[in-house]
Design a protein around this motif. Structure first.
Motif, short mmCIF file in Angstrom:
data_model
loop_
_atom_site.label_atom_id
_atom_site.label_comp_id
_atom_site.label_asym_id
_atom_site.label_seq_id
_atom_site.Cartn_x
_atom_site.Cartn_y
_atom_site.Cartn_z
N TYR A 189 0.81 -1.22 0.00
CA TYR A 189 0.00 0.00 0.00
C TYR A 189 0.84 1.27 0.00
CZ TYR A 189 -3.21 -3.55 1.91
OH TYR A 189 -3.93 -4.69 2.15
N GLY A 190 2.13 1.16 0.29
CA GLY A 190 3.02 2.31 0.26
C GLY A 190 2.81 3.31 1.38
N LEU A 191 2.36 2.83 2.55
CA LEU A 191 2.03 3.73 3.64
C LEU A 191 2.87 3.44 4.88
CD1 LEU A 191 -1.85 3.59 3.23
CD2 LEU A 191 -0.36 5.52 2.64
N PRO A 192 3.28 4.47 5.61
CA PRO A 192 4.05 4.25 6.84
C PRO A 192 3.16 3.75 7.96
CG PRO A 192 3.59 6.59 6.58
CD PRO A 192 3.06 5.91 5.34
N ALA A 193 3.70 2.87 8.79
CA ALA A 193 2.89 2.25 9.84
C ALA A 193 3.54 2.38 11.21
CB ALA A 193 2.66 0.76 9.53
N VAL A 194 2.69 2.36 12.22
CA VAL A 194 3.13 2.16 13.60
C VAL A 194 2.24 1.05 14.17
CG1 VAL A 194 3.86 4.55 13.91
CG2 VAL A 194 1.55 3.87 14.59
#
Length: 527
Positions: free
Chosen positions: A341-346
């Motif tokens: 998805y190309g999204l940063p995660a925590v």
């Protein structure tokens, strides 16, 4: 527009007046594959929004409305919990502002008009055998999955096979949640394909001249609902499609309105990141231009141990080894969010009292090894204060500005290839197969000019595979599509896999057995 003392709707006129305002940042909350141990995604969404507010940020939370099906079936309530919940909890879990009743009425008006048209001469020459439109009810009732209507003689209409879906699986629900205006709502309702003529031409709701009346029923339901959390953070609760059988996101109207009123909006997508988050990206974001700035993946020690092979009765006993084994599930979800998805995660580690420090430390260590930060959160017990570390981590990720959302498949790919992209990239499957009836329907949908639409996979939420018993991160499995449904008004094609049902059944001991009202009129057992 007040609906009593504790809930309201935001008028469509006011919503339209916000169109020129800049939008805030969107935070998507998702989770690992759900387990009987519980993950607390909604609770975490509420806790995070409260934490952002407690840090001085202008924040809102935008969530789905619960369906009474799971409320009286499995869950017993879906408005958060502990000190991280939206109120009025009982109203939200039951009839709320009447949105679901309006959706059911609009859906069933269309059903009634179809049968009435056939009864009164069938001017459109509808082939009753091809009618795909089902009736709906917002309860789990397996006996209604397949029925016959029109029995009892000529006065009662033309006998044909029919069935019921649950309201949250209705295309009308999806349309309400994806519509951007009353005009768009009416256009989408008119585009619903209900069946085919004997000459194999599609019949739409607008051909029956019923879409205007359906829009009238849904006019007030389209307006977003406004309530608040226990800590007075504004909350928009609107729409409620399931993520295992529908697209699993709250309404575009509510999300967009919240983004124009707050600097940070926390929203959630149903079930794990393989279902809700994928559909959030490939359906909701694709069609609206919405883009999350950060993703929070919710996990618990108990759920990781379950995915590591521990039985539910034994989850209270410490097992760092099981946490390590169960990390396979969380690891794949994180890699999907980041790489697919190309999204940063925590990661939000939702702490339970039974979690040991050694188990929590192992989760944090394993998550850090993936290049992602994990934060312990105790919002259930401590409210927003218990999620402040998580909130600061989310703000850091947003400020880093690394979000570059990408779709799992392009618009112009064939529908079968779109399904394969989801299955291989997200589920870890080796291939997708189509049963003969599904393959024939898929070819017909593409021939009718709907091949450009995104795909909505109907799949068990309990596993990356279509087998709910396969825990962890299975690989090399086959995703078998047994049914294909066109949702032309919603703007996607549903592919039904495995044993998934669009009308759930009740469990052996439904939650309704523990829900009651006392002599003073207070509802008990609903939490």
């Amino acid at each position: 527009m007040p609906y009593g003392h504790t809930k309201a709707k935001i008028s469509l006129g006011y919503v339209n007046g916000l169109a020129d305002r800049p939008e805030g940042r969107l935070v998507l909350v998702t989770a690992i594959s759900p387990t009987p141990a519980g993950e607390g995604k909604t609770t975490t969404s509420v806790g995070l929004a409260d934490a952002l507010t407690s840090l001085g940020e202008k924040a809102m939370v935008a969530l789905r409305e619960p369906s009474m099906g799971p409320v009286f079936g499995m869950k017993g309530g879906a408005a958060g919990g502990g000190y991280a919940q939206v109120v009025p909890m009982t109203d939200i879990n039951l009839n709320f502002t009447g949105d679901f009743a309006a959706i059911a009425a609009a859906n069933n008006l269309l059903s009634a008009v179809i049968d009435n048209h056939v009864h009164h001469g069938n001017a459109l020459d509808i082939d009753p055998r091809t009618i795909t439109w089902k009736r709906v009810v917002d309860l789990n009732d397996r006996a209604l999955r397949d029925i016959v209507v029109g029995l009892g003689g000529v006065a009662n209409g033309v006998p044909r096979e029919d069935g019921f879906d649950i309201v949250v699986a209705s295309e009308v629900m999806a349309i309400l949640c994806l519509a951007t205006s009353i005009t768009d709502l009416r256009e989408r309702l008119g585009s619903i394909v209900v069946g085919y003529t004997r000459g194999k031409q599609p019949v739409r709701a607008r051909d029956l001249n019923v879409h205007g009346a359906m829009t009238v029923i849904l006019r007030d339901a389209l307006a977003p609902n406004l309530v608040q959390t226990l800590e007075h953070t504004p909350a928009m609760i609107h729409g409620g499609p399931f993520a295992n059988i529908a697209h699993g996101c709250n309404s575009v109207m509510a999300t967009r309105t919240a983004l124009r009123l707050a600097d940070y909006v926390v929203t959630e997508a149903g079930f794990g990141a393989d279902l809700g988050a994928e559909k959030f990206v490939d359906i909701k974001c694709r069609t609206t231009g919405l883009r999350p700035s950060a993703v929070v993946v919710v996990a618990t020690v108990r759920a990781l141990k379950y995915h590591g092979g521990v039985a539910v009765p034994d989850l209270g006993a410490e097992s760092v080894e099981a946490v390590t084994a169960g990390m396979a599930n969380l690891r794949r979800h994180l890699r999907n969010v980041r790489d697919v998805y190309g999204l940063p995660a925590v990661v939000a580690l939702n702490r339970f009292p039974s979690d040991t420090d050694a188990e929590a430390a192992e989760v944090i260590r394993l998550v850090e090894a993936e290049g992602v930060h994990a934060y312990e959160a105790t919002h259930y017990a401590d409210g927003g204060q218990g999620a402040q570390a998580l909130a600061r981590g989310v703000l850091e990720v947003i400020e880093a500005g690394t979000a570059d959302m990408q779709l799992v498949y392009p618009d112009d790919a064939p529908l079968a290839e779109k399904a394969r992209a989801i299955a291989t990239k997200v589920y870890g499957a080796a291939e997708v197969t189509f049963e003969p009836k599904a393959a024939k329907r898929l070819a017909a949908i593409e021939a009718e000019g709907y091949g450009h639409l995104p795909v909505c996979m109907a799949k068990t939420q309990s596993s990356f595979s279509t087998d709910p018993g396969l825990r962890g991160a299975p690989e090399g499995h086959t995703v078998s599509v047994r049914e294909v449904r066109l949702a032309a008004g919603a703007g996607f094609v549903v592919m039904v896999t495995g044993e998934i049902m669009t009308m759930p059944g009740l469990p052996r001991v439904p939650a309704s057995e523990h829900i009651d009202v006392d002599d003073d009129g207070r509802i008990v057992g609903l939490s």
